[in-house]
Motif scaffolding. Structure first.
Motif, short mmCIF file in Angstrom:
data_model
loop_
_atom_site.label_atom_id
_atom_site.label_comp_id
_atom_site.label_asym_id
_atom_site.label_seq_id
_atom_site.Cartn_x
_atom_site.Cartn_y
_atom_site.Cartn_z
N ALA A 5 14.42 -1.30 2.54
CA ALA A 5 14.42 -1.65 1.40
C ALA A 5 13.09 -1.23 0.56
O ALA A 5 12.52 -1.24 1.27
N HIS A 6 13.04 -0.59 -0.61
CA HIS A 6 11.73 0.73 -1.28
C HIS A 6 11.19 -0.87 -0.82
O HIS A 6 9.72 -1.27 -0.72
N GLY A 7 11.06 -2.15 -1.71
CA GLY A 7 9.79 -3.00 -1.92
C GLY A 7 9.26 -3.29 -1.23
O GLY A 7 8.32 -3.54 -0.93
N THR A 19 1.19 4.02 -1.60
CA THR A 19 1.25 3.54 -0.65
C THR A 19 2.48 3.60 -0.77
O THR A 19 3.46 3.17 -0.07
N HIS A 20 2.77 4.28 -1.80
CA HIS A 20 4.34 5.00 -2.65
C HIS A 20 5.85 6.35 -1.48
O HIS A 20 5.62 5.96 -0.98
N LYS A 21 4.33 6.90 -0.98
CA LYS A 21 4.40 8.42 -0.01
C LYS A 21 4.63 7.78 0.93
O LYS A 21 5.44 7.92 1.78
N MET A 73 3.74 -3.30 -8.09
CA MET A 73 2.93 -1.33 -7.36
C MET A 73 3.08 -0.35 -8.05
O MET A 73 2.09 -0.28 -7.81
N HIS A 74 4.30 -0.11 -9.11
CA HIS A 74 4.07 0.71 -9.88
C HIS A 74 2.78 0.77 -10.90
O HIS A 74 1.98 2.16 -11.39
N THR A 75 2.44 -0.55 -11.46
CA THR A 75 1.24 -0.59 -11.79
C THR A 75 -0.34 -0.58 -11.05
O THR A 75 -0.87 -0.32 -11.60
N GLY A 133 9.51 -2.25 1.83
CA GLY A 133 8.37 -1.42 2.16
C GLY A 133 7.42 -1.12 2.07
O GLY A 133 6.47 -1.02 2.83
N LEU A 134 7.18 -1.55 0.95
CA LEU A 134 5.33 -1.04 0.25
C LEU A 134 5.07 -2.34 0.63
O LEU A 134 3.88 -2.29 0.64
N ALA A 135 5.53 -3.80 0.93
CA ALA A 135 4.85 -4.83 0.86
C ALA A 135 4.19 -4.83 1.95
O ALA A 135 2.89 -4.80 2.53
N THR A 154 8.14 -6.72 -6.19
CA THR A 154 6.57 -6.15 -5.58
C THR A 154 7.16 -4.59 -6.00
O THR A 154 5.99 -3.60 -6.30
N ASP A 155 8.44 -4.19 -5.88
CA ASP A 155 8.24 -2.76 -6.81
C ASP A 155 6.79 -3.06 -7.87
O ASP A 155 6.54 -1.86 -8.01
N ILE A 156 7.56 -3.20 -8.36
CA ILE A 156 6.90 -3.84 -10.33
C ILE A 156 5.64 -3.43 -10.14
O ILE A 156 4.79 -2.81 -10.63
#
Ligand code: NZQ
Ligand code: ZN
Length: 392
Positions: free
Chosen positions: A282-284, A268-270, A198-200, A286-288, A194-196
């Motif tokens: 967990a960061h990922g 989304t990251h902020k 989201m970075h894109t 939270g992003l989802a 998910t994090d990967i």
């Protein structure tokens, strides 16, 4: 399209058994006394830490160790690491683990190379003028910290989670053996994927610049991670899928998928960083949990990109209005999250903020970005609060 600086000085050593090269790599980059920094113990249990320290000993490289970097790594341990490095005259840092251990190592590196309180950098009070050289052995494909210029630290007092970025902290080398990620719990594998993505996506959903080649790389990366996340969902020991995801994680956050655009959206990251700071999620995940609400709030202001994403990444048919296609893309992304057992709202994430807590997160988030931020759509505190509320 905008001009850009593309700077990726990290030497990547990728493949099976590559951790055995650690001593040669430390020497290559001038390390004579090493701090081996790691997390909560997975590298002890897997035997990786012992293999690494054995290699250093065989090569006659003195070292000290410091474990305990927690997910959403704490400032307190960073201070401890800085003191240890000064006392032991450490001149090279080796982060062994995930983004948390690596980010904690980067922060220690800033603290050793600069006078004064290291938190000043994360509090935007001043800029670092250097960082101790750092190498990495990666055990989870997720943050891209192994090639990125960023580190994210949580100050325990006030639970403030902040990132600081500078090229000084880009690792000198990154050892990436996909096999090392096979001991991950399925949940962490999914968080990483998910994090990967989201970075894109943070760099993709923008309203400035945009290059065809960058879009093609980004869409290819997103399709690859989506496909291999589904494979790992069924077959966690699949080496090729682990390798695809691991390399994608580095490329997603080393700047490649942002060349030519306006720097990315990053909201989304902020918004997630406030959740991570306050609830230690967990960061990922939270992003989802936040992405769908963010996407529905902003998509009309970034419609061509959401339409393109729906068709080229989520395989939505080109039927209906642009808005309908964009919304189908958002729904398809959320369906993907559900398939890999990621949350799509705060309830599924396991947090239940009060009205006051939602308002506090929006306030802290707005302060953290200097009032307002975003490229798909510029968001102020009121908009941030609306997105948090929609994600309940
Ligand atoms: O601490 P240990 O015991 O090692 O366990 C970790 C942790 O519990 C475990 N783990 C890692 N590799 C493992 C493993 N367990 C079994 N086998 C393995 N091979 O997984 C858990 C998560 O580890 P962590 O390092 O926290 O994960 P991640 O890499 O996702 O890092 C998250 C942190 O990085 C920040 C996040 O905000 C969060 O604080 N980010 C850093 C970025 C950067 N530096 O560029 C960008 C990102 O957007 C992100 O904000
Ligand atoms: Zn991230």
């Amino acid at each position: 399209m905008f001009g850009f600086n593309y700077y990726t000085p990290t030497k990547v050593v990728f493949g099976k058994d590559t951790e055995n090269q650690v001593a040669d790599l430390v020497k290559e980059f001038g390390g004579t006394k090493v701090l081996v920094h790691y997390g909560g113990g997975s590298v002890v249990r897997s035997g990786l830490l012992a293999r690494v320290t054995d290699k250093l000993e065989e090569a006659g490289i003195p070292y000290v160790t410091l474990g305990g970097a927690v997910p959403n790594p704490h400032l307190g341990l960073v201070y401890e690491g800085i003191e240890l490095c000064k006392k032991e005259k450490v001149d090279f840092l080796l982060g062994v683990g995930g983004g948390s251990a690596i980010d904690s190592a980067k922060a220690i590196g800033y603290g050793v190379a600069n006078e004064g309180d290291v938190w000043d950098f994360y509090d935007y009070k001043r800029k670092a003028t250097g960082c101790l050289p750092l190498g990495v052995i990666l055990t989870i494909a997720a943050t891209g910290s192994e090639m990125s210029d960023s580190s994210v630290i949580t100050k325990e007092e006030g639970l403030v989670k902040r990132g600081y970025s500078s090229n000084y902290a880009r690792p000198k080398f990154a050892i990436m053996n996909p096999e090392l990620t096979m001991t991950l719990p399925d949940y962490q594998t999914a968080c990483g994927c998910t994090d990967i993505m989201m970075h894109t996506m943070e760099r993709y959903f923008t309203n400035g610049g945009n290059m065809e080649i960058t879009d093609a790389l980004a869409e290819g990366l997103l399709r690859t991670v989506k496909k291999n996340a589904l494979i790992l969902n069924e077959d966690p020991k699949n080496y090729d899928a682990r390798a695809e995801v691991m390399w994608a994680g580095s490329l997603a956050h080393n700047g490649l998928t942002g060349c030519g655009n306006d720097g990315g959206d990053w909201m989304t990251h902020k918004l997630e960083h406030e959740l991570g700071g306050l609830y230690d999620v967990a960061h990922g995940a939270g992003l989802a949990a936040i992405w769908g609400s963010w996407a529905r709030y902003v998509y009309k202001d970034c419609l061509p990109r959401f339409r393109k994403f729906a068709i080229n990444v989520m395989d939505v048919e080109e039927v209906g209005s642009d808005e309908e296609i964009a919304l189908c893309g958002i729904e398809a992304m959320e369906e993907f999250y559900r398939t890999i057992h990621m949350p799509t709202n705060l309830r599924e994430l396991g947090v239940n903020p009060t009205e006051e807590e939602l308002a506090l997160m929006a306030k802290k988030c707005a302060i953290g970005v200097g009032g307002e931020m975003g490229s798909a759509k510029v968001l102020n505190e009121e908009a941030m609060l609306a997105i948090y509320k929609a994600s309940m």
